[in-house]
Each structure stands twice: as structure tokens, then as C-alpha cells.
Write an enzyme that holds these catalytic residues in place. Structure first.
Site, PDB file in Angstrom:
ATOM      1  CB  CYS A 143     -20.154 -49.846 -59.119  1.00  5.57           C
ATOM      2  SG  CYS A 143     -18.918 -50.842 -57.861  1.00  5.57           S
ATOM      3  N   GLY A 189     -16.845 -46.957 -49.167  1.00  7.85           N
ATOM      4  CA  GLY A 189     -17.271 -46.746 -47.991  1.00  7.85           C
ATOM      5  C   GLY A 189     -17.793 -47.918 -46.985  1.00  7.85           C
TER       6      GLY A 189
END
Length: 317
Positions: free
Chosen positions: A132, A165
Site C-alpha cells: 500500500c 489486519g
């Protein structure tokens, strides 16, 4: 193209990233059709949501996926699991002739950042979407490097702890290694460094990215224009991607600590600082999870280009 219209794809990983990607394909893509979602947790929200959306599912991972009748028409498989799991998935799927779009930091295949080298690996059997932080910042490094050589590129990706996560947390080392490598290989920096910060603030903060590029003295107007043009290119598929403030320039002179990173013989140098914010589209994930949204958006963009490329090749035969 499957059925003469859309290319059929599957997603492995029923967590946040895989589920968001599935929804993006269903809502946004004119060239891809989601055939199946595979996970390993039968009680995951992602698999339950897929069933409600009439998408075929399996909770037996990649082994279950290849046994599904829907798999026969699948051409591209997205991997939204973990770096370690991806290596196994690659071993299973590559002999079956499927193309993999890897959203983990495994870096088995070549790095792809859509606005920088999106057309460079359209025929590759496995492409890696970096991270990301890489998707958010490497376009900026490349934009600076297009004007003047980047001697050193450093990025800091700050994301909400809530949006990190189990997969993200398990891959922190791979994140820094893969992103640093891609800053050099795709962004063009002579040296690259990546740092990730999991911010526990409540309410959760939107993803923020800082990019520092060390360059020789150059036209700041040309660098700013190149960065702004690149930001617009990313916004075409990630609308929430934006500059937080004007591009900053600071002189780096001999004797300064950063000057040690400048090639010998270079006089005054500049530190280019760019501050970014990435707000998610909230298709499945909260808007603050821009770090996950930019990954799924980049993967979708890449697979769509692959599908269009294949359609052109078929038409040319």
C-alpha cells in the site's frame, strides 16, 4: 476474454482486501467478471457476503478453488492473503496456466505500479503490487526522477492500526523490504528506504504518506509540475488520493547529514518533501482505510489492462 465479453477472475483471501476487491470487480469493472472467492475461514464475513452476492465460494483455500467448476474459465487469480501463502499459491496455480496478481509483499513476480510501469508486464505470469505504501508513494518518486535523478528516496506510510489486519501485521518485514526495493526498481531512486507506522489513534486516521527525495539542484517548478501530473494520474483510479500541501524544498549543503547520500562531487542538493493523503472509496472498507483501497484499486487497474491486452492479441490473430 471469457464468454466473448468479460475475463473471468477469482480472488484468494476472504479478509478485508479480498472482499473489497471482489466488490470493486462487481461494481466497477467493465472487463472483469468475478467467478469465485476462496478463503480458509468458513465463517468469514467475506465468504458470507460473496454468497449473498451470488459469487461461488470455497473455504478450502487454493486447493478448494482449483476443484470448483467455476475455476475452469478463470484466467486471472488475485492473491489477497500473505507473502508466505502466496508462494504456495504460485506453485499450485502457475502449472495450471493462470495469471496471478499478487497483493502480498511476496515479490515473486515483477513489481507493478499502474501509472509508472502499468504496461511493462502485461504478459507476465505473476505480477506483484508491491505494498500500500509503495502504491501511494512510488509514483511520486518516479515523478521526481523523471525530472532529475533521485539519489535517495525515503517514504513513511502511516496507516490506522484498525486497518492493519493479520496479513499486514505478519508482513511488516516484507513490507519494508519490498517497498524499499520497488522505490529503486520502479521509482528509479539510487537508494530507497521504507518505514510503516501503525497509528492507534481513535477515531482512526486516514492514511498519510510522506515522501522525501534527495536530488541535485534542479528546477523546482519542473519537479512540482511532474508531481502534480502524477497525482492526477493516480486519482484517475483512486479518487481519494491527494496532496495535503504544497511540495516542499529544503537545501542540503556539504556538512549536512543528508549530504552524505549525495554522490561525490555534487554541490548543493535539495530535499523534496511531498505529503499525501489517501481516503478510501468505502466500497467495503471504511474511508480511513485508504491503504487497503489503493491496493485493491491498483490490482483491479492492472488486471483490467491485462484483460484488454489479451483481447487485442486475440483480435489481431
Amino acid at each position: 476474454m471469457s464468454n466473448g465479453t468479460k475475463t473471468k477472475v477469482a480472488v484468494i483471501g476472504s479478509g478485508n482486501i479480498g472482499t473489497d476487491l471482489m466488490i470493486k470487480i462487481l461494481r466497477l469493472s467493465e472487463t472483469l467478471e468475478i467467478a469465485a472467492l476462496a478463503g480458509i475461514d468458513p465463517d468469514s464475513d467475506g465468504l458470507a457476503r460473496a454468497r449473498r452476492l451470488k459469487v461461488a465460494t470455497t473455504h478450502e483455500g487454493v486447493e478448494g478453488l482449483v476443484k470448483m467448476p467455476e475455476f475452469a474459465d478463470v484466467e486471472i487469480v488475485f492473491d489477497a492473503t500473505s507473502a508466505g501463502a502466496h508462494r504456495h499459491h504460485e506453485e499450485v496455480l502457475r502449472p495450471l496456466g493462470r495469471t496471478l496478481v499478487d497483493l502480498t509483499p511476496a515479490a515473486v513476480g515483477p513489481y507493478v505500479v499502474p501509472p509508472v510501469n502499468g504496461d511493462a508486464h502485461l504478459d507476465a505470469p505473476n505480477v506483484n503490487m508491491v505494498t500500500c505504501g509503495g502504491q501511494a508513494t512510488i509514483p511520486v518518486v518516479a515523478a521526481v526522477n523523471a525530472v532529475t535523478p533521485v539519489h535517495y528516496g525515503e517514504i513513511v506510510a502511516s496507516i490506522s492500526s484498525r486497518s492493519a489486519g493479520p496479513g499486514t501485521r505478519a508482513n511488516i518485514d516484507e513490507f519494508t523490504e519490498t517497498t524499499s526495493s520497488a522505490i529503486e526498481q520502479v521509482g528509479g531512486a539510487a537508494r530507497g528506504k521504507a518505514i510503516i507506522v501503525l497509528n492507534p489513534a481513535e477515531p482512526p486516521l486516514i492514511m498519510r504518506d510522506t515522501v522525501h527525495c534527495l536530488v541535485s539542484a534542479c528546477s523546482t517548478e519542473a519537479v512540482t509540475a511532474s508531481i502534480e501530473e502524477m497525482v492526477a494520474r493516480v486519482q484517475a483510479y483512486v479518487p481519494g488520493y491527494r496532496l495535503k500541501q504544497q511540495v516542499q524544498y529544503d537545501a542540503v549543503r556539504p556538512g549536512d547529514a543528508l549530504h552524505d547520500l549525495v554522490p561525490t562531487g555534487t554541490g548543493e542538493a535539495l530535499k523534496v518533501s511531498v505529503f499525501l493523503e489517501v481516503e478510501g472509496a468505502a466500497h467495503y472498507l471504511p474511508a480511513y482505510a485508504g491503504n487497503l483501497d489503493i491496493m485493491t484499486s491498483a490490482a483491479l487497474r492492472t488486471a483490467e489492462r491485462m484483460a484488454a491486452h489479451r483481447a487485442m492479441e486475440v483480435a489481431a490473430r
